[in-house]
Motif scaffolding. Sequence first.
Motif, PDB file in Angstrom:
ATOM      1  N   SER A   2      42.894  39.157  31.356  1.00  0.00           N
ATOM      2  CA  SER A   2      42.480  37.874  32.430  1.00  0.00           C
ATOM      3  C   SER A   2      41.619  38.141  33.513  1.00  0.00           C
ATOM      4  N   LYS A   6      37.898  36.209  34.092  1.00  0.00           N
ATOM      5  CA  LYS A   6      37.851  35.810  35.476  1.00  0.00           C
ATOM      6  C   LYS A   6      36.378  36.561  35.888  1.00  0.00           C
ATOM      7  N   ASN A   9      33.239  34.919  34.575  1.00  0.00           N
ATOM      8  CA  ASN A   9      32.979  33.382  34.981  1.00  0.00           C
ATOM      9  C   ASN A   9      32.051  33.403  36.106  1.00  0.00           C
ATOM     10  N   SER A  12      33.601  32.078  39.368  1.00  0.00           N
ATOM     11  CA  SER A  12      34.704  32.769  40.269  1.00  0.00           C
ATOM     12  C   SER A  12      34.303  33.336  41.491  1.00  0.00           C
TER      13      SER A  12
END
Length: 172
Positions: A2, A6, A9, A12
Amino acid sequence: MSNWLKAMNPASPITTEADAERAAKASAISIFIGVVVGLIGLAWTFANPAAMQDAVAAASQNDPAAAAASQAALQVGLWMGAGLVVIQLILGVVQWRNPGKFIAILFMVLIAFGVVSSLAAPLMADMAPGMPATPMWQVALSVVIMIIQFILHVTGLKGIKQLDRIQMEQSR
């Protein structure tokens, strides 16, 4: 896992050095996606010799000299494609080990050129009757993959910038 999603992205926030490093490596991941696509393209070309022969036949139009030239051009294109995949792999490894702005920007420019070329391919096929045309699903898939790669390079540049900022602050 994860943490990697993240980090890839572009929206983010990047707060730690580890996050910045992961985001910077998104650029290398984009390059590796390009390597996989290139290898699939080469494998498809070698697995479908009939398509290659059809292209040579369409280009030669029953002229033996043109057929020889088309066959030679096909071989040069295949070797050049393989060479570019190897160069791309090397640049991907370099980008993974030491993320840099130059490689990310270079690939962003190449991807933009690739999107324009892919979108122009159907138009060019209409100009050369008898030449095999690229199926629309393949054009659409190529454009989607290149857009994903472009976004990963944007994320990589964001991570590289933040990583440089964090390391500069740590050195003070």
